[in-house]
Scaffold this active site. Structure first.
Site, short mmCIF file in Angstrom:
data_model
loop_
_atom_site.label_atom_id
_atom_site.label_comp_id
_atom_site.label_asym_id
_atom_site.label_seq_id
_atom_site.Cartn_x
_atom_site.Cartn_y
_atom_site.Cartn_z
N HIS A 175 39.54 49.16 35.98
CA HIS A 175 38.83 48.44 35.18
C HIS A 175 39.55 47.16 34.87
O HIS A 175 39.17 46.81 33.58
CB HIS A 175 37.60 49.21 34.26
CG HIS A 175 36.18 48.68 34.39
ND1 HIS A 175 35.98 48.06 33.35
CD2 HIS A 175 35.39 48.95 35.27
CE1 HIS A 175 34.90 47.63 33.55
NE2 HIS A 175 34.25 48.19 34.70
N TYR A 191 36.31 53.64 29.47
CA TYR A 191 35.19 53.21 30.47
C TYR A 191 35.01 54.47 31.34
O TYR A 191 36.18 55.00 31.90
CB TYR A 191 35.60 51.91 31.21
CG TYR A 191 34.91 51.84 32.47
CD1 TYR A 191 33.79 51.34 32.65
CD2 TYR A 191 35.69 52.30 33.61
CE1 TYR A 191 33.13 51.18 33.76
CE2 TYR A 191 35.07 52.15 35.25
CZ TYR A 191 33.77 51.63 34.87
OH TYR A 191 32.96 51.57 36.21
N HIS A 247 29.83 46.94 45.85
CA HIS A 247 29.66 47.42 44.53
C HIS A 247 28.15 48.18 44.18
O HIS A 247 27.11 47.50 44.58
CB HIS A 247 29.92 46.28 43.37
CG HIS A 247 30.00 46.59 42.25
ND1 HIS A 247 29.70 46.01 40.95
CD2 HIS A 247 30.85 47.51 41.68
CE1 HIS A 247 30.07 46.46 40.08
NE2 HIS A 247 30.49 47.40 40.13
N ASP A 263 39.14 54.09 39.07
CA ASP A 263 38.96 52.65 38.64
C ASP A 263 39.70 52.45 37.43
O ASP A 263 39.12 52.96 36.19
CB ASP A 263 37.34 52.49 38.43
CG ASP A 263 37.04 51.03 38.23
OD1 ASP A 263 37.90 50.32 38.16
OD2 ASP A 263 35.74 50.73 38.20
N ASN A 276 24.99 41.93 34.85
CA ASN A 276 24.84 42.89 33.65
C ASN A 276 25.19 42.23 32.41
O ASN A 276 26.32 41.58 32.23
CB ASN A 276 25.80 43.95 33.95
CG ASN A 276 25.56 45.23 33.19
OD1 ASN A 276 24.71 45.49 32.25
ND2 ASN A 276 26.56 46.12 32.95
O1 KDG Z 1 28.60 45.51 34.95
C1 KDG Z 1 29.98 46.42 34.84
C2 KDG Z 1 29.61 47.43 35.69
O2 KDG Z 1 29.24 47.03 37.07
C3 KDG Z 1 31.31 48.08 36.38
O3 KDG Z 1 31.67 48.51 34.99
C4 KDG Z 1 30.95 49.11 37.15
O4 KDG Z 1 33.26 49.10 37.68
C5 KDG Z 1 32.31 49.38 37.82
C6 KDG Z 1 32.16 50.11 39.06
O5 KDG Z 1 33.27 50.47 39.82
O6 KDG Z 1 30.84 50.92 39.57
MG MG Z 2 34.87 48.94 39.09
#
Ligand code: KDG
Ligand code: MG
Length: 406
Positions: free
Chosen positions: A215, A159, A315, A213, A37
């Site tokens: 992040h 996010y 993921h 999450d 990404n």
């Molecule tokens: O490219 C970054 C995303 O894949 C990410 O932000 C997604 O953290 C993510 C998740 O848990 O799906």
């Molecule tokens: Mg994540």
């Protein structure tokens, strides 16, 4: 048998994907996903300039040897770009092997350990009531594990939450032509998240378990506080509380509570998993096969995880294409230590023109199709219609302007 040609598609049916097609002199063709990404073109260039010239003429049946040759032969082993490029080659080769054998990849891995895989979906809202609504919608659809993210007062964007506001059931745009800047305020976030799970727990009781999450934004002491405060809500997992480069920092978090921890979506190889497995610091491994050298290497990581009672939570954000998601469906069908599969694919209608599959998604589960190989069809003409669009992940700054982890 020989690899006769390889073609790289950088396509944007709603978002960018890097898809590799490998052709053989016997007419069998395979597809792999190497999407990284925001860094799609470096992967495409790595494939075009370094890997594809070596692949032509190789025997596609020798997946392990090709993997080792491309990995070790680079001298500069590993890294996210190279491991994503290698993943696309590896996944395409498994697709070819499955098609040649007339078997789904899960059968080549050793057969299914389960008939269907439990999924989790993404729910979010600008505030707690909206997040509760979004969670309710997943619950109605039969989901037993749901990710919940909420807006934080005083922070305009964050996010995982739709910047346009309102409840969001799934894909939340976090991409733009240039990076969008967000403000990250740990204290405001740490005050908000326990309130969210208190509300969700009283509303849904034991009928759902939650994923959340962070992040990679917290400092270890903040992460320890959050995992301790959330312990009473029995999350399915708390994800990516800190950046993973220093595993020793996770001891503090681990010792603070029994909240299960998930990590690894930014990993690209087994070595990064090692301290987390050896020291029993995590409960779920979040790797994506498309960033960790494909099925060959992801399988190794999953076996290693099993030794340490770590389950999979591969993921599955919108930046993993349906080809990458199919690889995860096969790994999840086989893995004895399967945990849950994240499923947040892009809802754009063009996606269905480019990718088609018979993996059945219903009632919070995916049932793998028995089609040979990955069980995915890739429409090359449709893919060519959707040109690459430059796109970045967001940027974070602390309230005083300091750059921070996104
Ligand atoms: O490219 C970054 C995303 O894949 C990410 O932000 C997604 O953290 C993510 C998740 O848990 O799906
Ligand atoms: Mg994540």
């Amino acid at each position: 048998m020989k690899i006769s040609n390889a073609e790289i598609f950088v396509t944007c049916p709603g978002r960018n994907f890097v898809i590799l097609k490998i052709e053989t002199d016997q007419g069998v063709v395979g597809y792999g996903d190497g999407t990284l990404n925001g860094r799609e073109l470096p992967v495409a260039s790595y494939l075009r300039d370094c890997m594809v010239p070596m692949l032509i003429g190789m025997d596609p049946r020798r997946i392990e040897d090709i993997w080792q040759t491309l990995y070790r032969g680079a001298y500069w082993q590993g890294g996210p770009v190279a491991m994503s490029a290698l993943a696309s080659v590896d996944i395409a080769l498994w697709d070819i092997k499955g098609k040649m054998a007339g078997m789904p990849i899960y059968d080549l891995l050793g057969g299914r350990s389960r008939d269907r895989l439990m999924l989790y979906g993404h729910a979010s809202g600008a505030d707690i009531p909206q997040t509760v609504d979004a969670v309710g919608a997943w619950f109605e659809r039969g989901y037993k594990v749901i990710r919940a993210q909420t807006g934080v007062p005083g922070t305009k964007t964050i996010y995982g939450v739709n910047p346009a506001g309102g409840a969001s059931l799934g894909f939340v745009p976090s991409q733009a032509d240039l990076p969008i800047e967000h403000v990250w305020d740990s204290e405001a976030y740490l005050r908000m998240v326990p309130k969210l799970f208190e509300t969700l727990s009283s509303r849904f009781g034991d009928s759902v378990q939650f994923v959340h999450d962070s992040h990679h934004r917290l400092r270890p002491i903040e992460a320890a506080r959050l995992s301790k405060e959330l312990e009473q809500f029995r999350l399915f997992w708390l994800e990516d509380v800190c950046r993973p480069e220093r595993a020793d920092r996770f001891r503090l978090i681990r010792n603070a509570s029994t909240t299960p921890l998930a990590l690894g979506e930014v990993f690209h190889g087994i070595q990064e998993c090692q301290p987390y497995f050896e020291e029993n610091l995590i409960d779920f491994i979040r790797i994506a096969a498309i960033h960790t050298g494909g099925l060959t290497h992801a399988r190794r990581i999953i076996d290693y995880a099993a030794l340490h009672d770590v389950r999979t939570g591969l993921h599955g954000p919108p930046d993993v294409s349906p080809i990458g998601m199919a690889a995860h469906v096969h790994l999840g069908a086989w893995a004895p230590n399967f945990g849950v599969q994240e499923w947040a694919t892009m809802p754009a209608p063009e996606m269905n023109d480019v990718f088609a599959h018979e993996h059945v998604i219903e009632g919070g589960h995916v049932t793998p199709s028995g089609a040979p190989g990955l069980g995915i069809r890739f429409n090359e003409d449709e893919a060519r219609k959707h040109e690459f669009k430059r796109s970045y992940i967001g940027l974070n700054r602390l309230p005083d302007g300091t750059a921070w982890n996104y």
